[in-house]
Design an enzyme around this catalytic site. Structure first.
Site, short mmCIF file in Angstrom:
data_model
loop_
_atom_site.label_atom_id
_atom_site.label_comp_id
_atom_site.label_asym_id
_atom_site.label_seq_id
_atom_site.Cartn_x
_atom_site.Cartn_y
_atom_site.Cartn_z
N LEU A 16 0.83 -1.20 0.00
CA LEU A 16 0.00 0.00 0.00
C LEU A 16 0.87 1.25 0.00
O LEU A 16 1.64 1.48 0.94
CB LEU A 16 -0.92 0.00 1.22
CG LEU A 16 -1.90 -1.16 1.32
CD1 LEU A 16 -2.71 -1.08 2.61
CD2 LEU A 16 -2.82 -1.21 0.11
N GLY A 18 3.85 0.49 4.88
CA GLY A 18 5.22 0.92 5.14
C GLY A 18 5.35 1.57 6.51
O GLY A 18 4.70 2.58 6.79
N ASP A 77 8.40 9.77 8.52
CA ASP A 77 9.49 10.58 7.98
C ASP A 77 9.09 12.02 7.70
O ASP A 77 9.90 12.80 7.19
CB ASP A 77 10.01 9.96 6.68
CG ASP A 77 8.93 9.92 5.60
OD1 ASP A 77 7.75 10.01 5.96
OD2 ASP A 77 9.28 9.82 4.42
N ASN A 121 7.31 13.16 5.42
CA ASN A 121 7.35 13.37 3.97
C ASN A 121 8.75 13.68 3.43
O ASN A 121 8.89 14.23 2.34
CB ASN A 121 6.39 14.49 3.55
CG ASN A 121 5.42 14.02 2.48
OD1 ASN A 121 5.23 12.84 2.30
ND2 ASN A 121 4.82 14.96 1.79
N CYS A 181 8.39 4.04 -0.45
CA CYS A 181 7.66 2.78 -0.36
C CYS A 181 7.32 2.24 -1.76
O CYS A 181 7.42 1.04 -2.02
CB CYS A 181 6.38 2.97 0.46
SG CYS A 181 6.66 3.32 2.20
N LEU A 184 -5.04 3.50 -1.45
CA LEU A 184 -6.42 3.52 -0.99
C LEU A 184 -7.24 4.48 -1.84
O LEU A 184 -6.73 5.54 -2.25
CB LEU A 184 -6.47 3.94 0.49
CG LEU A 184 -5.79 3.01 1.50
CD1 LEU A 184 -5.89 3.59 2.90
CD2 LEU A 184 -6.38 1.62 1.46
N LYS A 186 -2.10 15.60 3.25
CA LYS A 186 -2.63 14.25 3.06
C LYS A 186 -1.61 13.21 3.50
O LYS A 186 -1.01 12.51 2.69
CB LYS A 186 -3.03 14.05 1.61
CG LYS A 186 -4.12 15.02 1.17
CD LYS A 186 -4.46 14.87 -0.30
CE LYS A 186 -5.55 15.84 -0.71
NZ LYS A 186 -5.90 15.72 -2.13
N LEU A 231 -1.29 10.10 6.33
CA LEU A 231 -1.95 9.25 7.32
C LEU A 231 -0.91 8.43 8.07
O LEU A 231 0.07 7.98 7.49
CB LEU A 231 -2.95 8.31 6.65
CG LEU A 231 -4.22 8.94 6.06
CD1 LEU A 231 -5.10 7.86 5.46
CD2 LEU A 231 -4.98 9.72 7.11
#
Length: 382
Positions: A240, A260, A264, A266, A272, A286, A298, A300
């Site tokens: 994912l 994963g 970090d 981003n 990943c 997703l 964005k 999660l």
């Protein structure tokens, strides 16, 4: 040396030996029978407990004069050390420094807070048990047995890839392990639990788990030091990642979904997806953009992705799963049917332009596409 001097020295030595014998005999004769057997008597090691026959040894308030004395200055002598009874009094009399006084105040405040929290947790557990009993809910033991029974029928596996240990700071390692702890807690209470696994568990992640997470040895979780590709068949794996051009439509039985384990902020974007392509496994993202809009960044957390998948298994509705799990602070809004149609139309319009480029990238990197899907940039799940 003359003979007279030698006689004088010999006489003095004999007198010293005689006085020493008389002193020992006198002290031994004056000792009472309990004192002769006392382990704290002269020549024996000092014990913390008082064993004096003239004192009540069963009394908790009684102290042995030889072991503990209060000199009235806020200091209490115990054995060879000194215990501070009243730091304020000891500081006023100049027995301790201001720095020592502050340290003792902090220690006392921490001790009181620790006792308060311990009592509060105990009362909270008692109230929770009472509420469960009033509602007729099962106790923790029964809940655990029910979870194990539901887990036996689960045919979907979710694994967290912990091979990013060397790319995270210590603070990020702590956050990641907290998220994994949350995942397990939610999985235990889920109506439809999944088989949870941790792959590449080693280094700082394993050390953090062993030192900071209580009861981890009893978790119903597969823990492996090996990489996920060495644990599961490659044909079953779906990694994912939001950078994947493929969109997940449903959760298939028998599949192994990899999240994963990377906190970090981003700074390693696309990592990943890159590793999934290098491993030659299927990948997907997703379907967030098809069902909800997010106003903020964005990103999660691992536990959010895990909870979304659990919610979908329970509700069989992606939109309801996203709305239930994604925090409201991210400004999440449901997309209506009309808005969803517009999003799909716009994405399909750009798909033909990018389809050839993606196919080339996928074949070059060795990744296996799960299915053709949307190309909108969605939330990173790692």
């Amino acid at each position: 040396m003359t003979a007279v001097a030698e006689d004088i020295i010999g006489l003095k030595t004999d007198q010293d030996e005689k006085l020493s014998r008389e002193f020992k005999t006198e002290n031994t004769d004056t000792l009472s029978e309990p004192d002769k057997l006392n382990i704290n008597a002269p020549g024996r090691p000092v014990d913390k407990e008082c064993n004096n026959g003239n004192q009540d040894i069963d009394s908790k308030d009684s102290t042995c004069e030889g072991n503990r004395t209060d000199n009235g200055s806020g200091l209490q002598e115990e054995g060879e050390g000194t215990k501070i009874v009243d730091p304020e009094q000891a500081y006023a009399e100049g027995k301790i420094s201001k720095k020592q006084l502050k340290r003792l105040r902090r220690e006392e405040a921490w001790r009181k807070k620790k006792e308060f929290l311990k009592t509060k947790r105990k009362d909270q557990r008692r109230l929770e048990a009472q509420k469960r009993k009033e509602k007729g809910e099962p106790n923790k033991k029964r809940l655990r047995l029910e979870f194990e029974k539901r887990l036996e029928t689960s045919d979907i596996t979710i694994a967290v890839d912990l091979s990013f240990d060397d790319l995270m700071m210590e603070q990020d390692i702590k956050k990641l392990m907290k998220q994994i702890e949350r995942c397990y807690a939610v999985n235990k209470r889920a109506p439809v639990p999944v088989q949870m696994h941790l792959s590449s568990l080693g280094g700082r992640c394993r050390h953090r788990m062993e030192t900071a997470i209580a009861g981890w040895q009893g978790w119903k979780v597969g823990m492996e030091r090996r990489l996920y590709t060495d644990v599961f068949e490659r044909e079953r794996i779906v990694y994912l990642t939001s950078d994947s051009p493929n969109t997940l439509s449903t959760l298939e039985p028998g599949k192994v979904y990899i999240i994963g384990g990377l906190v970090d902020h981003n700074s390693h974007k696309g990592l990943c997806y890159q590793r999934a392509c290098e491993a030659g496994v299927a990948h997907a993202q997703l379907p967030i953009a098809q069902f909800v809009k997010i106003q903020s960044r964005k990103v999660l957390a691992v536990n959010h992705v895990f909870e979304i998948m659990l919610a979908y298994l329970e509700l069989h509705d992606w939109q309801e799963a996203f709305l239930r799990v994604i925090p409201q602070r991210k400004g999440v809004e449901a997309i209506t049917t009309d808005q969803s149609s517009d999003v799909v139309t716009e994405i399909e319009g750009t798909k033909s332009e990018t389809e050839g480029t993606r196919s080339d990238q996928t074949s070059d990197q060795g990744g296996l596409p799960l299915e053709d899907g949307n190309s909108a940039l969605l939330d990173r799940d790692s």
